[in-house]
Design a protein around this motif. Structure first.
Motif, short mmCIF file in Angstrom:
data_model
loop_
_atom_site.label_atom_id
_atom_site.label_comp_id
_atom_site.label_asym_id
_atom_site.label_seq_id
_atom_site.Cartn_x
_atom_site.Cartn_y
_atom_site.Cartn_z
N CYS A 5 1.52 -3.91 -0.45
CA CYS A 5 0.77 -4.38 -1.61
C CYS A 5 0.10 -5.71 -1.25
N LYS A 6 -0.72 -6.20 -2.15
CA LYS A 6 -1.44 -7.45 -1.91
C LYS A 6 -0.47 -8.62 -1.73
N GLU A 7 0.62 -8.60 -2.45
CA GLU A 7 1.61 -9.69 -2.39
C GLU A 7 2.26 -9.80 -1.01
N HIS A 8 2.42 -8.69 -0.31
CA HIS A 8 3.14 -8.67 0.97
C HIS A 8 2.24 -8.58 2.21
N ILE A 9 0.93 -8.73 2.06
CA ILE A 9 0.02 -8.59 3.19
C ILE A 9 0.29 -9.64 4.28
N GLU A 10 0.51 -10.89 3.90
CA GLU A 10 0.77 -11.94 4.89
C GLU A 10 2.08 -11.69 5.64
N ASN A 28 -8.17 -1.74 3.96
CA ASN A 28 -8.03 -1.65 2.51
C ASN A 28 -7.98 -0.17 2.16
N ASP A 30 -8.07 1.30 -0.62
CA ASP A 30 -8.97 1.70 -1.70
C ASP A 30 -10.37 2.02 -1.18
N CYS A 43 4.54 0.13 -1.83
CA CYS A 43 4.65 -0.85 -0.75
C CYS A 43 5.92 -0.57 0.04
N GLN A 50 5.51 -2.15 -6.06
CA GLN A 50 4.08 -2.24 -6.35
C GLN A 50 3.28 -1.21 -5.56
N GLN A 53 -1.66 -1.08 -1.10
CA GLN A 53 -3.11 -1.32 -1.10
C GLN A 53 -3.68 -1.51 0.30
N PHE A 54 -2.83 -1.89 1.27
CA PHE A 54 -3.32 -2.22 2.60
C PHE A 54 -2.49 -1.54 3.68
#
Length: 57
Positions: A5-10, A28, A30, A43, A50, A53-54
């Motif tokens: 998810c966006k929160e865990h990308i880093e 991405n 999407d 994720c 979540q 997304q990536f």
């Protein structure tokens, strides 16, 4: 490979670099579709529910 998810990308990028000692490609989900691969819904990070997304590969 991590699907996150966006929160865990880093975190996923850091894990990838630690494991492979190389910069990953980030896709991405999407904006990209794969004919031979079905996108995971959630994720992959532990205890995260979540939407994925990536793709970090």
């Amino acid at each position: 490979m991590y699907v996150v998810c966006k929160e865990h990308i880093e975190l996923a990028i850091d894990k990838f670099v630690d494991e492979y000692e190389d910069a990953p490609d980030v896709v991405n989900l999407d904006e990209q579709q794969f004919s031979d691969w079905e996108r995971p819904i959630k994720c992959c990070m532990k205890d995260c529910g979540q939407e994925a997304q990536f793709l970090v590969v």
